[in-house]
Write a protein that holds these residues in place. Structure first.
Motif, PDB file in Angstrom:
ATOM      1  N   SER A  22     -10.557   9.834  -8.186  1.00  0.00           N
ATOM      2  CA  SER A  22     -10.386   8.470  -8.709  1.00  0.00           C
ATOM      3  C   SER A  22     -10.544   7.443  -7.593  1.00  0.00           C
ATOM      4  O   SER A  22     -10.186   7.687  -6.440  1.00  0.00           O
ATOM      5  N   THR A  23     -11.101   6.306  -7.954  1.00  0.00           N
ATOM      6  CA  THR A  23     -11.232   5.200  -7.002  1.00  0.00           C
ATOM      7  C   THR A  23     -10.114   4.176  -7.168  1.00  0.00           C
ATOM      8  O   THR A  23      -9.789   3.452  -6.230  1.00  0.00           O
ATOM      9  N   HIS A  24      -9.550   4.108  -8.370  1.00  0.00           N
ATOM     10  CA  HIS A  24      -8.489   3.154  -8.680  1.00  0.00           C
ATOM     11  C   HIS A  24      -7.509   3.813  -9.641  1.00  0.00           C
ATOM     12  O   HIS A  24      -7.843   4.784 -10.328  1.00  0.00           O
ATOM     13  N   CYS A  25      -6.306   3.240  -9.720  1.00  0.00           N
ATOM     14  CA  CYS A  25      -5.376   3.534 -10.806  1.00  0.00           C
ATOM     15  C   CYS A  25      -5.250   2.281 -11.667  1.00  0.00           C
ATOM     16  O   CYS A  25      -5.565   1.168 -11.236  1.00  0.00           O
ATOM     17  N   ILE A  26      -4.763   2.475 -12.887  1.00  0.00           N
ATOM     18  CA  ILE A  26      -4.641   1.359 -13.808  1.00  0.00           C
ATOM     19  C   ILE A  26      -3.358   1.493 -14.619  1.00  0.00           C
ATOM     20  O   ILE A  26      -2.827   2.594 -14.787  1.00  0.00           O
TER      21      ILE A  26
ATOM     22  N   PRO B 179       1.002   4.376  -7.546  1.00  0.00           N
ATOM     23  CA  PRO B 179      -0.301   4.232  -6.887  1.00  0.00           C
ATOM     24  C   PRO B 179      -0.178   3.763  -5.439  1.00  0.00           C
ATOM     25  O   PRO B 179      -0.974   4.172  -4.582  1.00  0.00           O
ATOM     26  N   VAL B 180       0.815   2.917  -5.157  1.00  0.00           N
ATOM     27  CA  VAL B 180       1.036   2.486  -3.769  1.00  0.00           C
ATOM     28  C   VAL B 180       1.370   3.699  -2.907  1.00  0.00           C
ATOM     29  O   VAL B 180       0.831   3.881  -1.810  1.00  0.00           O
TER      30      VAL B 180
ATOM     31  N   PRO C 193      -5.677   1.793  -4.997  1.00  0.00           N
ATOM     32  CA  PRO C 193      -5.591   0.429  -5.510  1.00  0.00           C
ATOM     33  C   PRO C 193      -5.287   0.443  -7.000  1.00  0.00           C
ATOM     34  O   PRO C 193      -5.769   1.316  -7.740  1.00  0.00           O
ATOM     35  N   LEU C 194      -4.475  -0.501  -7.444  1.00  0.00           N
ATOM     36  CA  LEU C 194      -4.050  -0.595  -8.840  1.00  0.00           C
ATOM     37  C   LEU C 194      -4.589  -1.873  -9.456  1.00  0.00           C
ATOM     38  O   LEU C 194      -4.570  -2.938  -8.825  1.00  0.00           O
TER      39      LEU C 194
ATOM     40  N   THR D 113      -3.103  -3.204  -2.529  1.00  0.00           N
ATOM     41  CA  THR D 113      -2.462  -4.473  -2.168  1.00  0.00           C
ATOM     42  C   THR D 113      -1.125  -4.266  -1.468  1.00  0.00           C
ATOM     43  O   THR D 113      -0.472  -5.230  -1.062  1.00  0.00           O
ATOM     44  N   ALA D 114      -0.670  -3.018  -1.358  1.00  0.00           N
ATOM     45  CA  ALA D 114       0.577  -2.703  -0.656  1.00  0.00           C
ATOM     46  C   ALA D 114       0.422  -1.341   0.009  1.00  0.00           C
ATOM     47  O   ALA D 114      -0.432  -0.535  -0.380  1.00  0.00           O
ATOM     48  N   LYS D 115       1.253  -1.096   0.999  1.00  0.00           N
ATOM     49  CA  LYS D 115       1.215   0.162   1.747  1.00  0.00           C
ATOM     50  C   LYS D 115       2.445   1.004   1.404  1.00  0.00           C
ATOM     51  O   LYS D 115       3.485   0.471   0.998  1.00  0.00           O
ATOM     52  N   PRO D 116       2.362   2.328   1.577  1.00  0.00           N
ATOM     53  CA  PRO D 116       3.513   3.179   1.272  1.00  0.00           C
ATOM     54  C   PRO D 116       4.788   2.754   1.980  1.00  0.00           C
ATOM     55  O   PRO D 116       5.886   2.851   1.404  1.00  0.00           O
TER      56      PRO D 116
END
Length: 489
Positions: free
Chosen positions: A281-285, A300-301, A306-307, A433-436
């Motif tokens: 996957s390239t993204h989550c939604i 996802p983070v 990326p979400l 847009t955020a890091k773990p």
């Protein structure tokens, strides 16, 4: 130092799902902290995890009259807990006792409250909130929400906490207890970056997950974009809706795949496992229209994905307070009123709203109808996410038939633009847009600290007679005029 109390965590079952994950995390946190505890469940732990589980059959789902009584259940729980923990003081930690899945559990909580036992009552879901089929089980239970100095109500989001406080729960007895986030096992990245987007929705496809929105997005996404939902529903109640979307995917040829894990492969020779789908996957939604905690925004983070998707301020406002921007989110997807027809929508609203309110023992007032109808209007547009599924399909068919695609708008922070434009830009962005490390407030050690603070707060005070939040006031908070949502019925 070992605390001067033990903990008994209580739930109906330990099937796979969100509440079970929360219980597993709590158990591991308590073990690490040296807190003696036991998990009381109506059924064995199907995960096979080596946790201190005792089965008390009276805790399993049971809505028919003539089953175990509240006092019998208390006796069974006390015996099971003491067999593991001994005779010392116990904090009872109940999960979803008021959900309407077992009347005896609700009665047992009231009995323990009257006895002055220390308790945490944790709420993940409410019978009053879109679960009308559960409500009759507890409709006449006037002792459903006890509170005293030795009882804390724990909520996974601020909205639910505010609702109970507005219904009469003292704020000092209402705690926020968000779930812990643990990163899954690392997934080896692909050697070559994907040329086209594969957008993964890691959920069970139940109704409130708003599967129709994936099809709308697919119809307007750049060519080659694919969408996938990991699992189908395991509750028979949602299977018919899911099958209708499966048929719609076949009929339209739109690139939306449902129930993919274990059934389909994300790429030639790729594993069909969740890890395989995540890797490709390239993204989550998320397109969900209602959530308790909002795990789908934060996981996802943790996974470094990326979400994109639908914002739910009722849960994401808490994340914003923690300084987290979980993804690139929109507030509404707007379709022209004329694509649906206001009279058609009003007739559907009358039927659905009346049915929902009657299931809760309330008549539909003119205020309920008019405020709910007005809430659906957005300056000549309707929010696609608050349309029943057949009307969602009607909208998508219009797009596929060549209707002006740019008439569908995305609204974010009160600004609108064509959804097709927004998707083209957003799907090109492959950085989260955020890091773990931004999830520190939701780390297991932070969760462990909150748990122990809660337990200490109810053990360090003397017993007192409980009071009860009026049940009808709780119901009124969740059935406010204007709050109706088609996909939450």
């Amino acid at each position: 130092m070992i605390p001067p109390y033990s903990v008994a965590i209580v739930h109906y079952h330990l099937h796979r799902g969100g509440v079970t994950r929360v219980i597993h995390t709590a158990s591991r946190c308590l073990t690490d902290a040296g807190v003696p505890h036991v998990i009381l469940s109506g059924e064995p732990d199907e995960s096979g995890a080596k946790l201190p589980v005792q089965v008390v059959e009276g805790l399993r789902y049971g809505t028919e009259p003539g089953g175990i009584t509240g006092i019998q259940l208390v006796q069974a729980m006390r015996a099971a807990a003491s067999s593991v923990l001994g005779p010392g003081p116990i904090v009872w930690h109940f999960h979803n006792h008021s959900l309407g899945r077992n009347r005896a559990m609700a009665e047992a909580v009231a009995i323990l409250a009257e006895a002055g036992d220390a308790m945490i009552l944790q709420f993940h879901d409410f019978a009053e909130d879109g679960r009308s089929q559960n409500y009759p089980v507890i409709a006449d239970a006037d002792t459903l929400y006890p509170h005293s100095p030795r009882i804390r109500h724990a909520f996974i989001n601020s909205r639910d906490r505010a609702n109970l406080i507005s219904a009469g729960l003292p704020a000092a007895r209402a705690a926020l207890l968000p779930n812990a986030i643990t990163a899954p096992a690392a997934v080896k990245p692909l050697e070559d970056a994907a040329e086209q987007a594969l957008v993964l929705y890691p959920v069970r496809g139940i109704r409130r997950k708003n599967l129709g929105e994936l099809f709308l997005l697919a119809a307007l996404s750049p060519k080659g974009t694919r969408y996938a939902v990991t699992l189908g529903p395991d509750n028979i109640r949602w299977q018919a809706v899911h099958e209708e979307w499966m048929a719609f995917a076949n009929d339209t040829g739109l690139p939306v795949m449902l129930d993919v894990v274990g059934r389909l492969s994300p790429a030639p020779k790729a594993q069909r496992s969740f890890a395989g789908w995540l890797r490709h996957s390239t993204h989550c939604i998320t397109t969900s229209v209602a959530e308790g905690f909002g795990l789908g925004f934060l996981e996802p983070v943790a996974m470094g994905k990326p979400l994109l998707g639908r914002n739910l301020p009722a849960v994401t406002n808490d994340f914003a307070e923690a300084g987290i921007v979980p993804g690139r989110l929109y507030d509404r997807l707007l379709v022209p009123v004329g694509w649906v027809g206001m009279e058609t929508l009003r007739q559907r609203l009358v039927r659905s709203l009346r049915s929902t309110l009657e299931a809760y023992g309330q008549a539909m007032s003119n205020e309920h109808l008019e405020r709910s109808f007005a809430a659906m209007h957005h300056k000549g547009y309707l929010d696609f996410g608050n349309l029943p599924e057949d009307l969602q399909r009607q909208v998508i068919h219009r797009i596929l038939a060549g209707e002006d695609a740019d008439a569908v708008l995305v609204e974010s922070r009160a600004e609108t633009q064509p959804l097709r434009t927004w998707l083209r830009r957003t799907l090109k962005q492959t950085s989260p847009t955020a890091k773990p490390q931004d999830l520190a407030a939701y780390a297991p050690d932070a969760y462990a600290g909150r748990l122990q603070q809660l337990y200490s707060s109810v053990m360090d005070v003397k017993p007192a007679a409980p009071e009860y939040v009026p049940k009808h006031k709780v119901l009124n908070q969740f059935l406010k005029p204007g709050s109706f949502h088609f996909l939450c019925t």
